[in-house]
Design a protein around this motif. Structure first.
Motif, short mmCIF file in Angstrom:
data_model
loop_
_atom_site.label_atom_id
_atom_site.label_comp_id
_atom_site.label_asym_id
_atom_site.label_seq_id
_atom_site.Cartn_x
_atom_site.Cartn_y
_atom_site.Cartn_z
N ARG A 196 34.20 42.37 28.64
CA ARG A 196 33.50 42.77 29.85
C ARG A 196 33.57 41.64 30.88
NH1 ARG A 196 30.21 47.21 29.29
NH2 ARG A 196 29.85 47.92 27.14
N ALA A 197 33.66 42.01 32.13
CA ALA A 197 33.77 41.01 33.19
C ALA A 197 32.46 40.25 33.33
CB ALA A 197 34.12 41.69 34.51
N MET A 198 32.55 38.94 33.49
CA MET A 198 31.38 38.11 33.75
C MET A 198 31.14 37.94 35.24
SD MET A 198 31.72 35.12 30.83
CE MET A 198 30.08 34.52 31.24
N ARG A 199 32.19 38.16 36.05
CA ARG A 199 32.07 38.13 37.51
C ARG A 199 32.57 39.48 38.02
NH1 ARG A 199 34.78 33.37 40.89
NH2 ARG A 199 32.78 32.38 40.45
N GLY A 200 31.69 40.25 38.64
CA GLY A 200 32.08 41.58 39.08
C GLY A 200 32.01 42.59 37.94
N VAL A 207 41.15 41.92 31.12
CA VAL A 207 42.22 41.87 30.11
C VAL A 207 43.14 40.71 30.46
CG1 VAL A 207 44.20 43.05 29.09
CG2 VAL A 207 42.11 44.33 29.61
N ARG A 208 43.36 39.82 29.51
CA ARG A 208 44.24 38.67 29.75
C ARG A 208 45.52 38.86 28.93
NH1 ARG A 208 40.60 34.98 29.70
NH2 ARG A 208 40.43 35.07 31.97
N LEU A 209 46.67 38.84 29.61
CA LEU A 209 47.97 39.07 28.98
C LEU A 209 48.75 37.76 28.93
CD1 LEU A 209 48.98 42.35 30.85
CD2 LEU A 209 47.72 42.13 28.70
N TYR A 210 49.63 37.67 27.92
CA TYR A 210 50.41 36.45 27.75
C TYR A 210 51.83 36.80 27.33
CZ TYR A 210 52.28 32.24 25.54
OH TYR A 210 53.09 31.19 25.18
N SER A 211 52.79 36.01 27.82
CA SER A 211 54.17 36.12 27.37
C SER A 211 54.82 34.75 27.47
CB SER A 211 54.96 37.12 28.20
OG SER A 211 56.34 37.09 27.83
N PRO A 212 55.46 34.27 26.40
CA PRO A 212 56.19 33.01 26.49
C PRO A 212 57.53 33.14 27.20
CG PRO A 212 56.44 33.92 24.31
CD PRO A 212 55.49 34.83 25.05
#
Length: 290
Positions: free
Chosen positions: A221-225, A230-235
């Motif tokens: 859940r968002a802490m601001r707004g 969702v945080r995405l990652y790719s090397p």
């Protein structure tokens, strides 16, 4: 082999795998190693538990017949290629989850998957090693001057643990062998019921992505707004797009954010899927749902 003393070896079937246990002693300290083999995977999983005497660093070393020219490893934010030595011999490089060396003639390679921040070294003779146990004082030049970039300090006389895995690979580099995709699943395999594997399954099960080079680091859940963060990652950012959908809800709006959850730009949403331009390793989204 870790000493001239004989080791006690046992084997049993555990969780559908062959579990081999090796009990040995190094400088009088008990070291327990476990290896797991499965008939449906070329990966060998390992765990090492033991203690090290004061001012000692113990490494796991794997000599091979490979003749590499460098060692490749993932770090926070991407994948880098390292030389064998830089100032020190041997040089230990910081790695995140995997390291890889490849024979320059045959193309085959060896990948090691490391459970946690690791220090890896490789040489031209094909030996790959990494720090397993460490119990030493803070490094200082002439025992007086602190060294920059060497923050590790403090003795640890208790039992230490290291989880890791090995896999020989076919011809191709780290990307061809999909090591960045395999690493999370190898380190926390589904057949070993652990909090890490359950956490990964819950995170991956929330979102549907159309690019297996990208995976979910966090969903909360968002802490601001409002909305869901969702945080995405790719090397291996490709510069293209990745389509993101939620499996139990329909996306009605998507906003690109920074790490502090401040909105940056609106994103296109089509048929409940957000289209995210991919140009960097980590991207944060704010998703609104119906």
């Amino acid at each position: 082999r870790i000493s001239m003393r004989s080791s006690e070896i046992g084997a049993a079937e555990v969780d559908g795998a062959l579990e081999v246990t090796v009990e040995a002693y190094l400088e009088g300290n008990r070291v327990m190693r476990k290896l797991w083999f499965r008939d449906d995977s070329p990966v060998v999983w390992m765990r090492l538990a033991g203690t090290a005497d004061g001012h000692r660093t113990v490494v796991s070393r794997f000599p091979t017949l490979l003749r590499p020219e460098s060692v490749v490893m993932d770090v926070t934010g991407g994948v880098v290629r390292r030389p064998f030595t830089k100032l020190f011999r041997p040089t230990f490089w910081a790695a995140k989850s995997f390291a890889f060396m490849r024979d320059e003639e045959g193309g085959t390679g060896l990948a090691v998957f490391l459970g946690g921040p690791a220090a890896v070294s490789c040489d031209a003779d094909g030996a790959l090693e990494f720090v397993a146990l460490r119990n030493t004082r803070k490094e200082k030049a002439f025992y007086v001057l602190p060294l920059l970039g060497n923050p590790a300090a403090g003795a640890d006389y208790g039992e230490q643990h290291l989880d890791y895995a090995l896999c020989f690979t076919a011809a191709g580099d780290w990307y061809d062998n999909r090591l960045h995709v395999l690493a999370p699943h190898v380190l926390h395999p589904h057949w070993k019921d652990s909090p890490h594997s359950r956490q990964q399954e819950s995170g991956d099960g929330m979102c549907d992505l159309d690019n297996d080079d990208v995976w979910v680091l966090a969903a909360k859940r968002a802490m601001r707004g409002g909305g869901l963060i969702v945080r995405l990652y790719s090397p291996a950012p490709s510069g293209g797009e990745v389509s993101v959908a939620l499996r139990d809800k329909r996306i009605t709006g998507a906003v690109l954010c920074d790490a502090r959850e401040r909105d940056l730009a609106e994103l296109q949403v089509t048929d409940g899927r957000a289209l995210v331009p991919w140009s960097c390793s980590i991207i944060t989204l704010r998703l609104s749902t119906a």
